[in-house]
Design an enzyme around this catalytic site. Structure first.
Site, PDB file in Angstrom:
ATOM      1  N   TYR A 227     -38.239  79.846  32.670  1.00  0.00           N
ATOM      2  CA  TYR A 227     -38.746  81.216  32.790  1.00  0.00           C
ATOM      3  C   TYR A 227     -38.773  81.664  34.254  1.00  0.00           C
ATOM      4  O   TYR A 227     -39.826  82.010  34.783  1.00  0.00           O
ATOM      5  CB  TYR A 227     -40.133  81.326  32.154  1.00  0.00           C
ATOM      6  CG  TYR A 227     -40.069  81.219  30.642  1.00  0.00           C
ATOM      7  CD1 TYR A 227     -39.784  82.349  29.884  1.00  0.00           C
ATOM      8  CD2 TYR A 227     -40.246  80.010  29.997  1.00  0.00           C
ATOM      9  CE1 TYR A 227     -39.681  82.259  28.507  1.00  0.00           C
ATOM     10  CE2 TYR A 227     -40.149  79.912  28.619  1.00  0.00           C
ATOM     11  CZ  TYR A 227     -39.872  81.042  27.874  1.00  0.00           C
ATOM     12  OH  TYR A 227     -39.767  80.951  26.514  1.00  0.00           O
TER      13      TYR A 227
ATOM     14  N   TYR B 259     -46.698  79.385  19.493  1.00  0.00           N
ATOM     15  CA  TYR B 259     -45.498  79.074  20.272  1.00  0.00           C
ATOM     16  C   TYR B 259     -44.765  77.927  19.583  1.00  0.00           C
ATOM     17  O   TYR B 259     -45.366  76.896  19.296  1.00  0.00           O
ATOM     18  CB  TYR B 259     -45.831  78.684  21.716  1.00  0.00           C
ATOM     19  CG  TYR B 259     -44.578  78.319  22.479  1.00  0.00           C
ATOM     20  CD1 TYR B 259     -43.717  79.307  22.942  1.00  0.00           C
ATOM     21  CD2 TYR B 259     -44.214  76.982  22.674  1.00  0.00           C
ATOM     22  CE1 TYR B 259     -42.528  78.976  23.588  1.00  0.00           C
ATOM     23  CE2 TYR B 259     -43.030  76.647  23.319  1.00  0.00           C
ATOM     24  CZ  TYR B 259     -42.201  77.651  23.775  1.00  0.00           C
ATOM     25  OH  TYR B 259     -41.012  77.324  24.402  1.00  0.00           O
TER      26      TYR B 259
ATOM     27  N   ASP C 294     -46.564  72.309  13.293  1.00  0.00           N
ATOM     28  CA  ASP C 294     -45.887  72.034  14.566  1.00  0.00           C
ATOM     29  C   ASP C 294     -46.875  71.300  15.471  1.00  0.00           C
ATOM     30  O   ASP C 294     -47.722  71.922  16.108  1.00  0.00           O
ATOM     31  CB  ASP C 294     -45.414  73.354  15.184  1.00  0.00           C
ATOM     32  CG  ASP C 294     -44.735  73.151  16.532  1.00  0.00           C
ATOM     33  OD1 ASP C 294     -44.785  72.028  17.068  1.00  0.00           O
ATOM     34  OD2 ASP C 294     -44.160  74.131  17.050  1.00  0.00           O
TER      35      ASP C 294
ATOM     36  N   LYS D 273     -42.536  66.302  22.608  1.00  0.00           N
ATOM     37  CA  LYS D 273     -43.299  66.155  23.852  1.00  0.00           C
ATOM     38  C   LYS D 273     -43.762  64.722  24.151  1.00  0.00           C
ATOM     39  O   LYS D 273     -43.011  63.979  24.755  1.00  0.00           O
ATOM     40  CB  LYS D 273     -44.434  67.165  23.872  1.00  0.00           C
ATOM     41  CG  LYS D 273     -43.895  68.599  24.052  1.00  0.00           C
ATOM     42  CD  LYS D 273     -44.910  69.574  24.576  1.00  0.00           C
ATOM     43  CE  LYS D 273     -44.259  70.822  25.135  1.00  0.00           C
ATOM     44  NZ  LYS D 273     -44.220  71.962  24.236  1.00  0.00           N
TER      45      LYS D 273
HETATM   46  C1  LIG Z   1     -43.184  72.747  23.657  1.00  0.00           C
HETATM   47  C2  LIG Z   1     -43.324  73.154  22.249  1.00  0.00           C
HETATM   48  C3  LIG Z   1     -42.183  73.404  21.458  1.00  0.00           C
HETATM   49  C4  LIG Z   1     -40.779  73.355  22.001  1.00  0.00           C
HETATM   50  O1  LIG Z   1     -40.412  72.081  22.459  1.00  0.00           O
HETATM   51  P1  LIG Z   1     -39.213  71.939  23.499  1.00  0.00           P
HETATM   52  O2  LIG Z   1     -39.052  70.452  23.657  1.00  0.00           O
HETATM   53  O3  LIG Z   1     -39.636  72.622  24.759  1.00  0.00           O
HETATM   54  O4  LIG Z   1     -38.018  72.574  22.891  1.00  0.00           O
HETATM   55  C5  LIG Z   1     -42.392  73.743  20.133  1.00  0.00           C
HETATM   56  N1  LIG Z   1     -43.636  73.830  19.618  1.00  0.00           N
HETATM   57  C6  LIG Z   1     -44.732  73.580  20.348  1.00  0.00           C
HETATM   58  C7  LIG Z   1     -46.076  73.674  19.710  1.00  0.00           C
HETATM   59  C8  LIG Z   1     -44.620  73.248  21.694  1.00  0.00           C
HETATM   60  O5  LIG Z   1     -45.724  73.036  22.423  1.00  0.00           O
END
Ligand SMILES: *Cc1c(COP(=O)(O)O)cnc(C)c1O
Length: 428
Positions: free
Chosen positions: A19, A147, A248, A277
Site C-alpha cells: 500500500y 479484511y 478466516d 500468517k
Molecule cells: C492477512 C490476512 C489475509 C491475507 O493474507 P495474505 O497472506 O496477506 O494474502 C486474509 N485474511 C485475514 C484475516 C488476514 O489477516
C-alpha cells in the site's frame, strides 16, 4: 555501519512496498537482521518488534528450532511440484492441523498465501453449490469491517469502504454486507445485534452459498473484538438457512486471541477454515484451507470430479517443514500462559491512554492491544517517533496497535506500551 545503505535509494524508486506510492514515498527503515524480539537496523539500532511481522513471527526471529527445521529440509529438497507427487512434510502437517482445529475439518488444501487460502475457500463454497445443482447460490454474506486479503475474490468480501470497492466496482463480484458485529468482546450480550444478519440471510437465502467472516477478531479492517455469542449466532444462522460458514483465522490462528483458534471462544466449528500468517512462525509464505468431509466429498463426487485449484508452489516442502516445527513449538510451549501474560501487560501498560484526549478507545484481547484514536495518524512522522523510542510499531488510519511475538519479555512489553502512551500523548 552506514545509516543509509546504497540500495535504499534504488528501493525507493523501483520497489513497491505494501500500500505505498513510488512518488516521494513515506520512510522505510533498512533492516539487516532480526533475532528474538529485535529487528536490527542498518545503522546499528535495535527495535523491539511490536508487530510480529503482521501477526506471523509468533516465536520471534531466528528461532533455533525453526532454523534447524528449514536447514534439515534443505538436505532433502526445497520444493517439488505437488501434482502427482507427495511428501511426508505436507501429510504430517495436515495431520496436525486436522487434529488441533475445530472438529470435522478433515481435509487440507495448502495454498501459498492467506489471500489465496480465501480464494480457495470461496471456490470450494461455489463448487459445492454447483455439485448440488444449486447454481443460483453464488453469493457470500459477510459483515462490515472485515479484511480477507488483496486478491479479487478476497477483496470482494473486505469492508467496502476501507477496501476501496469503488475503485474496482466493475470487476468485483457483489456480495451482501451486514453491519459490523457491534457488541464488544466483553460487553453484555444483546441478541438484537444479530437481527440484521439474520434478516439478510433469510432474504437472500436462495442466492447465498456461505457466510464468511473473521472469528472474534476483525484484523486489518478495524482491529475490532466482538462478542463470542455473535459468532455462535452466526453458526446457528448458517444452520437455519443451509449456509456454509467460512472462518478466516489467518490472523487469529495459533493462539493470538487467547484461544488456539478464535472459533473456540464460541465453541463452534466452521465448514471451511482459512489459516496463514503464523502457520510457519513467520518464516515463509504458506497458508491452508481446511474443509469438512461433507463439502469436500460433495465437490469430488460431482462434475468435473476434481477441485479446480493447484498453485505451482502448493505445499512447498521448506514451508511445510517450517510450519510443522512452528506448530509443534506452539503446542509444546506454554503459549496460553504467555498470551495471558502479554494481555495483562498490555491492559496495564495501555490503560493511561484511556485518559488522553486523542484517544477514542483502548482494547486488548489475547496478545493484541489496540489504541483507537479520534484522528488518523500521519504515516510520515509517526514511524520516526516509534523508532526513536526503540520500538517497531506500524499504525494504520486511527489505529495504533501492538501484537508482539509470544516470547516478548515483560521489560520489552513495558517499553512497547510506554512508547505507545508517549507517542499518542504527543499527537496533535
Ligand atoms: C492477512 C490476512 C489475509 C491475507 O493474507 P495474505 O497472506 O496477506 O494474502 C486474509 N485474511 C485475514 C484475516 C488476514 O489477516
Amino acid at each position: 555501519m552506514s545509516a543509509t545503505p546504497a540500495w535504499l535509494a534504488y528501493d525507493r524508486e523501483h520497489v513497491w512496498h505494501p500500500y505505498s506510492t513510488l512518488i516521494d514515498p513515506p520512510p522505510v527503515f533498512p533492516v539487516v537482521g532480526a533475532e528474538g524480539c529485535r529487528l536490527k537496523l542498518a545503522d546499528g539500532r535495535e527495535l523491539i518488534d511490536g508487530m510480529s511481522s503482521w501477526w506471523s513471527a509468533i516465536h520471534g526471529y531466528r528461532h533455533p528450532v525453526l532454523d534447524t527445521a528449514v536447514r534439515g529440509q534443505l538436505e532433502h529438497m526445497a520444493h517439488v511440484m505437488f501434482g502427482g507427487l507427495a511428501h511426508e512434510g505436507a501429510a504430517e502437517l495436515a495431520r496436525t492441523l486436522v487434529d488441533i482445529t475445530p472438529a470435522g475439518l478433515n481435509h487440507v488444501f495448502f495454498a501459498d498465501s492467506g489471500s489465496v487460502a480465501v480464494e480457495v475457500a470461496i471456490k470450494m463454497a461455489l463448487q459445492y453449490r454447483a455439485a448440488r445443482g444449486e447454481v443460483e447460490k453464488q453469493k457470500l454474506l459477510t459483515v462490515r469491517g472485515g479484511y480477507h486479503g488483496d486478491t479479487f475474490g478476497a477483496m470482494a468480501v473486505c469492508d467496502p469502504v476501507t477496501g476501496m470497492h469503488s475503485l474496482f466496482n466493475s470487476v468485483l463480484p457483489e456480495h451482501i454486507f451486514a453491519p459490523r458485529p457491534d457488541v464488544a468482546f466483553s460487553e453484555t450480550w444483546d441478541a438484537a445485534v444479530l437481527t440484521d444478519l439474520r434478516e439478510l440471510a433469510a432474504f437472500h437465502a436462495d442466492t447465498l452459498t456461505a457466510i464468511i467472516l473473521e472469528p472474534i477478531v476483525q484484523g486489518a479492517g478495524g482491529m475490532w473484538f466482538y462478542h463470542p455469542a455473535y459468532l455462535a449466532g452466526v453458526r446457528e444462522i448458517c444452520d437455519e438457512f443451509g449456509l456454509l460458514l467460512i472462518a478466516d483465522e489467518i490472523a487469529t490462528g495459533f493462539g493470538r486471541s487467547g484461544r488456539l483458534f478464535a472459533c473456540e471462544h464460541a465453541g463452534i466449528a466452521p465448514d471451511i477454515l482459512c489459516l496463514g500468517k503464523a502457520l510457519t512462525g513467520g518464516y515463509m509464505t504458506l497458508a491452508a484451507t481446511l474443509v469438512n468431509s461433507e463439502v469436500a466429498y460433495t465437490i469430488c463426487r460431482a462434475e468435473p470430479g476434481v477441485f479446480m485449484h493447484g498453485p505451482t508452489f502448493m505445499a512447498n516442502a521448506l514451508a511445510c517443514a517450517c510450519a510443522r516445527a512452528s506448530v509443534e513449538l506452539v503446542l509444546n510451549s506454554d503459549w496460553s500462559g504467555n498470551v495471558a501474560r502479554i494481555e495483562a501487560a498490555l491492559r496495564q501498560g495501555l490503560a493511561p491512554c484511556r485518559d488522553l484526549p486523542q484517544v477514542a478507545d483502548v482494547r486488548c484481547l489475547g496478545a493484541i492491544g489496540v489504541v483507537e484514536l479520534k484522528e488518523p495518524v500521519d504515516m510520515r512522522s509517526i514511524p520516526h517517533a516509534f523508532v526513536a523510542r526503540g520500538v517497531w510499531l506500524r499504525p494504520f488510519g486511527r489505529l495504533v496497535y501492538v501484537m508482539p511475538p509470544y516470547i516478548v519479555s515483560d521489560a520489552e512489553l513495558t517499553q512497547l506500551t510506554a512508547a505507545m502512551v508517549e507517542v499518542v500523548s504527543e499527537l496533535p
